[in-house]
Design a protein around this motif. Sequence first.
Motif: not given
Length: 183
Positions: A134-142, A171-182
């Motif tokens: 959280v601290r390090e992403s303060r100025h990130a695109l995401a 900043c915006p948060i992006v979560t990427v699901p587990h690769p097998d769809g679980r």
Amino acid sequence: MIVLGTRFLSARQELFTSTAVALPVMAHARCPVVVVREWEHALEEEPFLMVGVDGSTAAQAAVDFAFEEAELRRARLRAVSVWQRPLLGVLDEEAALRECREMLYEAVAGRKESHPDVALHHEVMTGHPVEVLVRESRHALALVTGTRGLGGFPGMLLGSVSQGALHHAHCPIVTVPHPDGRS
């Protein structure tokens, strides 16, 4: 991809109100989910995306997504792994940090060749993963994280780092699901 806008809610409000949408969507989606807060945040002159890497298969999917998005946006990519000191201490902290660095380099290996225009920066930091990211992403695109998809309540599905980032990141948060769809 699912994109959600959200008002800032405390962790308690997010978990216990009927207006809470982001957490269950992030926990159950089979595609990446982006959550954008209502406030604007300051970006650096040279834009960057940040991805949290812990060596899991979920983190691998997040790294792939982060490389693709960084390339599309002509942004730098900060791949960050956070080592947290165990409560009982560690005999050789330098060896533990070295192992964490090796895991980080392996996690991004080969992707630079398929995304040659992405400037990649590896970082191993010490502290609590949520606080550091959280601290390090303060100025990130995401901030990009993976989801574990191991079952249980939404917070368990999402993982403590993704859930913590959802509640605290500026900043915006992006979560990427587990690769097998679980998830």
